[in-house]
Design a protein around this motif. Structure first.
Motif, mmCIF file in Angstrom:
data_model
loop_
_atom_site.group_PDB
_atom_site.id
_atom_site.type_symbol
_atom_site.label_atom_id
_atom_site.label_comp_id
_atom_site.label_asym_id
_atom_site.label_seq_id
_atom_site.Cartn_x
_atom_site.Cartn_y
_atom_site.Cartn_z
ATOM 1 N N HIS A 293 0.843 -1.200 0.000
ATOM 2 C CA HIS A 293 0.000 0.000 0.000
ATOM 3 C C HIS A 293 0.873 1.242 0.000
ATOM 4 C CE1 HIS A 293 -3.393 2.649 1.051
ATOM 5 N NE2 HIS A 293 -2.499 3.280 1.789
ATOM 6 N N PHE A 294 0.521 2.212 -0.871
ATOM 7 C CA PHE A 294 1.332 3.417 -0.980
ATOM 8 C C PHE A 294 0.524 4.701 -0.862
ATOM 9 C CE2 PHE A 294 3.516 0.012 -3.190
ATOM 10 C CZ PHE A 294 4.778 0.071 -2.635
ATOM 11 N N THR A 295 -0.698 4.716 -1.410
ATOM 12 C CA THR A 295 -1.430 5.981 -1.454
ATOM 13 C C THR A 295 -2.927 5.723 -1.531
ATOM 14 O OG1 THR A 295 -1.531 8.128 -2.586
ATOM 15 C CG2 THR A 295 -1.391 6.182 -3.982
ATOM 16 N N THR A 296 -3.681 6.802 -1.605
ATOM 17 C CA THR A 296 -5.140 6.751 -1.745
ATOM 18 C C THR A 296 -5.544 7.618 -2.935
ATOM 19 O OG1 THR A 296 -5.588 6.313 0.587
ATOM 20 C CG2 THR A 296 -7.337 7.401 -0.653
ATOM 21 N N HIS A 297 -6.505 7.131 -3.695
ATOM 22 C CA HIS A 297 -6.995 7.847 -4.871
ATOM 23 C C HIS A 297 -8.443 8.279 -4.665
ATOM 24 C CE1 HIS A 297 -3.520 6.305 -7.074
ATOM 25 N NE2 HIS A 297 -3.812 5.106 -6.619
ATOM 26 N N LEU A 298 -8.838 9.297 -5.404
ATOM 27 C CA LEU A 298 -10.250 9.635 -5.554
ATOM 28 C C LEU A 298 -10.714 9.088 -6.900
ATOM 29 C CD1 LEU A 298 -10.205 13.339 -4.324
ATOM 30 C CD2 LEU A 298 -10.868 11.314 -3.019
ATOM 31 N N VAL A 299 -11.898 8.500 -6.913
ATOM 32 C CA VAL A 299 -12.396 7.854 -8.124
ATOM 33 C C VAL A 299 -13.617 8.605 -8.644
ATOM 34 C CG1 VAL A 299 -13.205 5.708 -9.168
ATOM 35 C CG2 VAL A 299 -11.574 5.631 -7.284
ATOM 36 N N ILE A 300 -13.563 8.927 -9.930
ATOM 37 C CA ILE A 300 -14.673 9.577 -10.627
ATOM 38 C C ILE A 300 -15.359 8.558 -11.515
ATOM 39 C CG2 ILE A 300 -15.297 11.378 -12.292
ATOM 40 C CD1 ILE A 300 -12.757 12.841 -11.496
ATOM 41 N N HIS A 301 -16.675 8.520 -11.480
ATOM 42 C CA HIS A 301 -17.403 7.666 -12.424
ATOM 43 C C HIS A 301 -17.351 8.300 -13.810
ATOM 44 C CE1 HIS A 301 -20.502 5.297 -14.359
ATOM 45 N NE2 HIS A 301 -21.130 6.420 -14.670
ATOM 46 N N GLN A 302 -16.933 7.506 -14.780
ATOM 47 C CA GLN A 302 -16.923 7.991 -16.159
ATOM 48 C C GLN A 302 -17.080 6.802 -17.099
ATOM 49 O OE1 GLN A 302 -13.261 9.833 -17.853
ATOM 50 N NE2 GLN A 302 -14.622 11.536 -18.352
ATOM 51 N N ARG A 303 -18.198 6.771 -17.796
ATOM 52 C CA ARG A 303 -18.453 5.660 -18.709
ATOM 53 C C ARG A 303 -17.458 5.709 -19.855
ATOM 54 N NH1 ARG A 303 -22.830 2.942 -17.681
ATOM 55 N NH2 ARG A 303 -22.970 2.008 -19.746
ATOM 56 N N GLN A 304 -16.852 4.561 -20.132
ATOM 57 C CA GLN A 304 -15.812 4.504 -21.148
ATOM 58 C C GLN A 304 -16.102 3.381 -22.130
ATOM 59 O OE1 GLN A 304 -12.102 4.212 -19.018
ATOM 60 N NE2 GLN A 304 -12.165 6.337 -18.360
ATOM 61 N N ASN A 305 -15.718 3.635 -23.350
ATOM 62 C CA ASN A 305 -15.984 2.694 -24.438
ATOM 63 C C ASN A 305 -14.669 2.068 -24.871
ATOM 64 O OD1 ASN A 305 -16.884 1.301 -26.631
ATOM 65 N ND2 ASN A 305 -17.830 3.039 -27.674
ATOM 66 N N GLY A 306 -14.615 0.744 -24.920
ATOM 67 C CA GLY A 306 -13.402 0.080 -25.371
ATOM 68 C C GLY A 306 -13.148 -1.192 -24.603
ATOM 69 N N SER A 307 -12.511 -2.141 -25.264
ATOM 70 C CA SER A 307 -12.240 -3.451 -24.654
ATOM 71 C C SER A 307 -10.830 -3.453 -24.066
ATOM 72 C CB SER A 307 -12.400 -4.555 -25.705
ATOM 73 O OG SER A 307 -13.706 -4.554 -26.224
ATOM 74 N N ARG A 308 -10.657 -2.643 -23.050
ATOM 75 C CA ARG A 308 -9.388 -2.599 -22.328
ATOM 76 C C ARG A 308 -9.685 -2.614 -20.833
ATOM 77 N NH1 ARG A 308 -4.993 -0.609 -25.528
ATOM 78 N NH2 ARG A 308 -3.944 0.103 -23.646
ATOM 79 N N TYR A 309 -8.751 -3.165 -20.070
ATOM 80 C CA TYR A 309 -8.950 -3.306 -18.633
ATOM 81 C C TYR A 309 -9.291 -1.966 -17.986
ATOM 82 C CZ TYR A 309 -7.646 -3.817 -13.719
ATOM 83 O OH TYR A 309 -7.636 -3.784 -12.346
ATOM 84 N N GLU A 310 -8.520 -0.906 -18.340
ATOM 85 C CA GLU A 310 -8.744 0.382 -17.695
ATOM 86 C C GLU A 310 -10.087 0.994 -18.062
ATOM 87 O OE1 GLU A 310 -5.871 1.081 -21.199
ATOM 88 O OE2 GLU A 310 -6.264 -0.439 -19.676
ATOM 89 N N HIS A 311 -10.668 0.573 -19.199
ATOM 90 C CA HIS A 311 -11.989 1.069 -19.581
ATOM 91 C C HIS A 311 -13.109 0.302 -18.892
ATOM 92 C CE1 HIS A 311 -10.029 2.484 -23.612
ATOM 93 N NE2 HIS A 311 -9.788 3.315 -22.609
ATOM 94 N N ASP A 312 -12.839 -0.942 -18.542
ATOM 95 C CA ASP A 312 -13.895 -1.778 -17.965
ATOM 96 C C ASP A 312 -14.399 -1.259 -16.628
ATOM 97 O OD1 ASP A 312 -13.845 -3.498 -20.120
ATOM 98 O OD2 ASP A 312 -12.461 -4.919 -19.199
ATOM 99 N N ARG A 313 -13.560 -0.520 -15.921
ATOM 100 C CA ARG A 313 -13.939 -0.056 -14.579
ATOM 101 C C ARG A 313 -14.828 1.182 -14.619
ATOM 102 N NH1 ARG A 313 -8.162 -0.139 -11.531
ATOM 103 N NH2 ARG A 313 -8.022 1.850 -12.634
ATOM 104 N N ASN A 314 -14.934 1.830 -15.801
ATOM 105 C CA ASN A 314 -15.761 3.041 -15.918
ATOM 106 C C ASN A 314 -15.419 4.077 -14.855
ATOM 107 O OD1 ASN A 314 -17.186 2.401 -18.177
ATOM 108 N ND2 ASN A 314 -19.003 1.671 -17.115
ATOM 109 N N GLY A 315 -14.138 4.392 -14.747
ATOM 110 C CA GLY A 315 -13.745 5.373 -13.751
ATOM 111 C C GLY A 315 -12.398 5.987 -14.059
ATOM 112 N N ASN A 316 -12.190 7.185 -13.567
ATOM 113 C CA ASN A 316 -10.900 7.856 -13.639
ATOM 114 C C ASN A 316 -10.453 8.227 -12.236
ATOM 115 O OD1 ASN A 316 -10.384 7.770 -16.384
ATOM 116 N ND2 ASN A 316 -11.505 9.675 -16.800
ATOM 117 N N LEU A 317 -9.145 8.425 -12.089
ATOM 118 C CA LEU A 317 -8.579 8.736 -10.786
ATOM 119 C C LEU A 317 -8.192 10.210 -10.721
ATOM 120 C CD1 LEU A 317 -6.234 5.649 -10.251
ATOM 121 C CD2 LEU A 317 -8.635 5.903 -9.613
#
Length: 999
Positions: free
Chosen positions: A797-821
């Protein structure tokens, strides 16, 4: 003909970068103090405290921006009406003709104010709504009724009006007939207008602002042309406008002071605006400090120095104006000086960004420093913040997350200024109450706490999330102290593991003495030169190197021992031990080296936590070349090769190793396979199988003999909703945790399969056509292998992030979560941008406990980068993160077994290491002493709670001693009796033997 003059004179008026003699001002000390202050000093950290009981919370608007009804009920046109109507292209064919229609919907504004719970409402009177031609005569009846009605309604609900007489909407008639503020005639015309307002409304208005941000009236109205009336190119006009604005304000103040103050008891000021300004590269040397001081004097001081000082312009402006700046007579100076009952301060968006960049300076969002500068420059005035806020894009409706954190930052800086610095701030006005026409930005930006759809007929006021946040701040009167911010005293259990973590330990096979490698015989000093001379034809037998012969091991052990830890975590080099990726070639020297490391550590009572595979993002991800070339972790055969490699390590090293990590951060390593989500999930699948097969192998063949424990370590940063008022952000956090942690924890510690939530999220996206991602399938046999295949949970464990909901289009792992940091700008951060949020580690520990039971937990890596020589950030980080681990243990009953700091030594430049790299002599940093003391104390004991684990062990060992002392007579008698019985038996045996002996 005026362009060169404008550049040469007005550029300096803003920037003031030349070094000239200046009047002494205490404001320079603000920058000097900044250069010496540590950002982790208690006075610089986010302050959990509350504002004074009588602190005034408010919101504000400007008439032109929000009233609309530009030509209704007898209102005359203003210069801004004319400006927007005549400059269609500049404003994108939009005007403020109706805007948010506060003239009609004022009662909705009143409801919005009540919703917030504010005590004040700052608004401006539209001068042309009262007097269409600008000069005082018979007031426009409808306009008069409107402002009377508004003020009466505010008073009825206990909201104090703060009334601005002039917020940039000069009657057009005065511009056309008189030339606007270039003409000195406006000084008396404005005084007549002010006197009328004081007389008409003053019985119900306590706080008056004569003119809002006069700097921008002059600079943008008559210099850049960005504001109405849009004039450019005449630097002399800019100075004349400033001169007339100052005199107009002073006259209005004296009018109130002479004719109305005694009866009405109100206060009058002028709203002055500025940012804080710092050197572009942060270098606070005397030259840069002087330049910043001059810039503040040229912007804020242009008006503040005459009004709050000696009645005259700052010397720096007069010395550089080349005669363009008008002079005040001695009588005028006396007339102007002291004409403000409080300091009305506007701290808003940056209106002079480009000019500052050219000067090597930059605007700063540090309102606290600006408030301190005002305090020191102008003799500690009472300050009312009459405007502060920030722009959001016009596409943002009610979910204005960024605005929340800017507001949080600004309000906390005000609190710090009050509590730590003694600045007398008595009120805060959030800008603005509702969306409106944002001057040169028209409707392309928004600043309202309440969203208004400008294209709708209803123009409903809908609270944004920033309004909900501000409402909570008002209710709490700031930021009440929270439990998460409190220190803790106490100690960890005596069997708690204290350790230090490292990445792959490099093998240095060169021994420290030539006797292990050189077969030659030498004679010393035979010629008197003090040198060694080889004897030819004589060869000696070399011997294999001993563990103590490797200087690299000795040096490494020396560093580890300095920390007083009882465990050292390091990784093995898979590609070095098995160069071909299989057992066809085994590097026995490397294995011997690692065995030496482990055994030498044990001699000093330091145990090893060994990581079989610690991936790197270079050198083939740490894989043997042949495996990497065959697809790496996309190929299932790599998992089988890993099992064979693990088998070899368990067999060769397991006798001395009690804790094993199979793979370090497989949930991050899989991201390296990012061509598609299919690759990412396949790599993760094979990594999980590799770990499970290695665990099963150890459990079946080695556990009974070696008694070790095996797990894998996961990257485990915590996450919080970026916007606490949006359920979508809370859901985004759950997705983050599922895709980051549950992805590996769920199959191992619960079901043997991937989390149901992950399957659900991906299925939803598939149905919506936003992704084709699917998770690999576990067979029933694989589920049995995986389920339960870990003896503890290991978290990095190193840090804490804030997560924003954002619908994303694309077949990639980072898009599947529908969120930005994102990050909270009020959190301290490291040079690499890691937010320092100690309570995050406690929350991730509790999340694991809540979801997977009271399983044994180890923090196998926790640290921060710090490039300073003082190492203050790392020391701060260690203290506060371990305090949170202690809270998890003592208050939450989390089954935490050990803590390993990351990491032992820097590789090259100063970063995460407790010791500098060997290029810098492996010197200890300041945090070494702190951590070693913490380890020795086993936590944070109070003076009354100091408990030594060594004393506890002695106490256990001495229980037998105490029992012996208590029963000494009885024990003595028993021993004597036992001796007598033994002697008697011996005598009888000897006698029997003699009788049987023949003679």
């Amino acid at each position: 003909m005026y362009s060169l003059g404008l550049v040469s004179h007005l550029a300096f008026a803003l920037l003031c970068v030349g070094l000239v003699a200046c009047e002494p001002g205490d404001g320079r000390s603000v920058w000097r103090r900044m250069s010496s202050l540590n950002s982790l000093n208690e006075t610089q950290l986010f302050l959990y405290d509350t504002f004074p009981q009588d602190f005034l919370w408010g919101a504000g608007t400007a008439a032109f921006q929000t009233e609309g009804a530009w030509d209704q009920d007898g209102k005359g046109p203003s210069i801004w009406d004319h400006f927007t109507h005549s400059q269609h292209i500049r404003f994108g064919n939009v005007t403020a003709d109706s805007s948010s229609d506060s003239y009609t919907l004022w009662h909705n504004d009143l409801a919005a104010l009540q919703h917030l719970g504010v005590q004040t409402y700052g608004f401006s009177i539209s001068w042309p709504r009262l007097f269409p031609n600008g000069t005082v005569g018979a007031a426009n009846k409808k306009g008069l009724e409107f402002y009377n009605r508004l003020i009466d309604s505010l008073k009825k609900v206990n909201i104090e009006p703060i009334v601005t007489l002039y917020h940039w909407d000069l009657p057009l008639a005065l511009q056309l007939k008189n030339g606007g503020w270039k003409s000195e005639s406006l000084v008396e015309i404005f005084n007549d207008y002010a006197a009328f307002c004081f007389q008409t409304f003053g019985d119900r208005v306590k706080y008056w602002v004569t003119i809002h941000n006069p700097y921008l009236i002059a600079w943008h109205g008559y210099g850049t042309g960005m504001h109405a009336p849009g004039e450019t190119g005449n630097s002399e006009a800019v100075f004349a406008v400033v001169h007339n604005l100052i005199k107009a304000h002073a006259n209005a103040w004296h009018t109130y002071d002479k004719h109305f103050r005694k009866l009405q008891g109100g206060f009058v000021s002028i709203a002055l605006g500025s940012h804080w300004i710092v050197p572009g590269k942060g270098d606070m040397n005397p030259v840069n400090v002087e330049r910043c001081q001059q810039s503040m004097e040229a912007v804020l001081g242009w008006f503040a120095a005459p009004i709050y000082g000696n009645g005259d312009y700052p010397a720096v402006l007069k010395n550089k104006s080349h005669g363009l700046i008008p002079f005040f007579t001695e009588d005028e100076k006396k007339h102007i000086s002291g004409t403000a009952d409080f300091f009305a301060f506007s701290f808003g968006p940056n209106n002079f960004r480009s000019a500052l960049a050219k000067s090597g300076q930059q605007a700063s969002l540090n309102m606290r420093q600006a408030l301190n500068w005002i305090k020191l420059e102008y003799n500690k005035p009472r300050i009312l913040i009459v405007e502060t806020g920030w722009f959001t894009d016009h596409k943002v409706t009610t979910e204005d997350t960024t605005a929340i954190y800017l507001m949080k930052k600004f309000i906390n800086q005000v609190l710090q200024a009050i509590k730590h610095d003694g600045v007398d701030v008595f009120g805060y006005t959030a800008w603005s109450l509702v969306d409106g026409f944002e001057w040169q930005y028209a409707y392309n930006s928004r600043r309202g706490l309440f969203y208004v759809d400008m294209n709708s007929k209803e123009k409903t006021r809908i609270p944004k999330t920033s309004a909900l946040f501000y409402k909570q701040i008002i209710k709490d009167r700031g930021f009440p102290g929270r439990e998460i911010n409190q220190p803790i005293r106490g100690q960890f259990p005596c069997d708690f593991q204290w350790g230090v973590s490292d990445s792959t330990l490099q093998v240095h096979l060169t021994p420290s003495s030539p006797q292990f490698t050189d077969p030659n015989l030498y004679l010393w000093n035979i010629t008197g030169d003090g040198g060694l001379h080889k004897i030819s034809d004589v060869k000696l037998k070399t011997r294999s190197a001993q563990c103590t012969a490797f200087s690299a091991i000795r040096n490494h052990l020396h560093l580890v021992r300095k920390l007083k830890v009882d465990h050292y975590r390091f990784g093995l080099n898979w590609s070095l031990i098995l160069p071909n990726g299989d057992l066809s070639a085994i590097n026995t020297e490397a294995l011997t080296y690692y065995r030496c490391v482990i055994t030498e550590l044990r001699k000093h009572n330091i145990k090893s936590l060994v990581t079989l595979y610690h991936p790197t993002h270079h050198h083939h991800l740490g894989l043997p070349v042949s495996l990497h070339s065959a697809g790496g972790w996309l190929n299932r055969s790599t998992a089988h090769a890993f099992r064979d490699y693990a088998d070899l390590c368990f067999k060769e090293l397991g006798e001395w190793v009690g804790l094993w990590i199979t793979v370090n951060e497989p949930n991050r390593l899989s991201h390296a396979y990012n061509a598609s989500s299919s690759d990412t999930y396949t790599a993760g699948h094979n990594l999980m199988m590799a770990h499970a097969m290695a665990w099963q192998l150890y459990d079946k063949h080695y556990r009974v003999r070696q008694h070790g424990l095996v797990s894998l370590s996961l990257h485990a940063d915590w996450a919080e909703p970026a916007n606490p008022y949006l359920p979508s952000h809370a859901a985004a956090v759950q997705r983050f945790l599922q895709f980051e942690l549950a992805w590996f924890l769920e199959p191992i510690f619960r079901t043997g399969d991937y989390p149901t939530a992950m399957h659900h999220y991906l299925r939803e996206k598939n149905i919506e056509g936003l992704s084709q991602s699917t998770l690999p399938h576990f067979t029933d046999k694989e589920k049995k292998i995986i389920r339960g295949a870990a003896d503890f949970v290991a978290l990095n464990h190193f840090t804490t992030h804030l997560v924003i909901h954002q619908r994303q289009n694309g077949s990639r792992y980072e898009h599947d979560r529908n969120g930005n940091l994102m990050s909270d700008i009020t959190w301290p951060s490291s040079p690499l941008g890691l937010s320092v949020v100690p309570w995050g580690i406690r929350r991730v520990l509790n999340w694991v406990k809540a979801n997977y039971g009271n399983v044994a937990l180890y923090i196998t890596a926790n640290g921060v980068d710090d490039r300073s020589y003082t190492d203050e950030l790392r020391t701060f980080y260690i203290r506060h993160y371990i305090e949170e681990v202690l809270k998890a243990h003592q208050q939450d009953n989390v089954n935490i077994k050990g803590y390993y700091i990351w990491k032992l030594q820097d590789t090259h430049v100063p970063q995460f290491g407790l010791f500098s790299s060997h290029y810098y002599k492996s010197s200890s940093k300041a945090s070494v002493q702190f951590y070693s003391q913490l380890v020795t104390s086993n936590g944070f004991p109070s003076e009354k709670q100091v408990r030594s684990c060594e004393d506890e062990d002695k106490q256990k060992n001495c229980l037998l001693c105490a029992m012996i002392l208590e029963r000494k007579p009885l024990l003595f008698f028993g021993v004597c009796l036992l001796i007598i019985v033994a002697l008697c038996i011996s005598v009888l045996l000897i006698y029997q033997r003699k009788r049987r002996k023949p003679y």
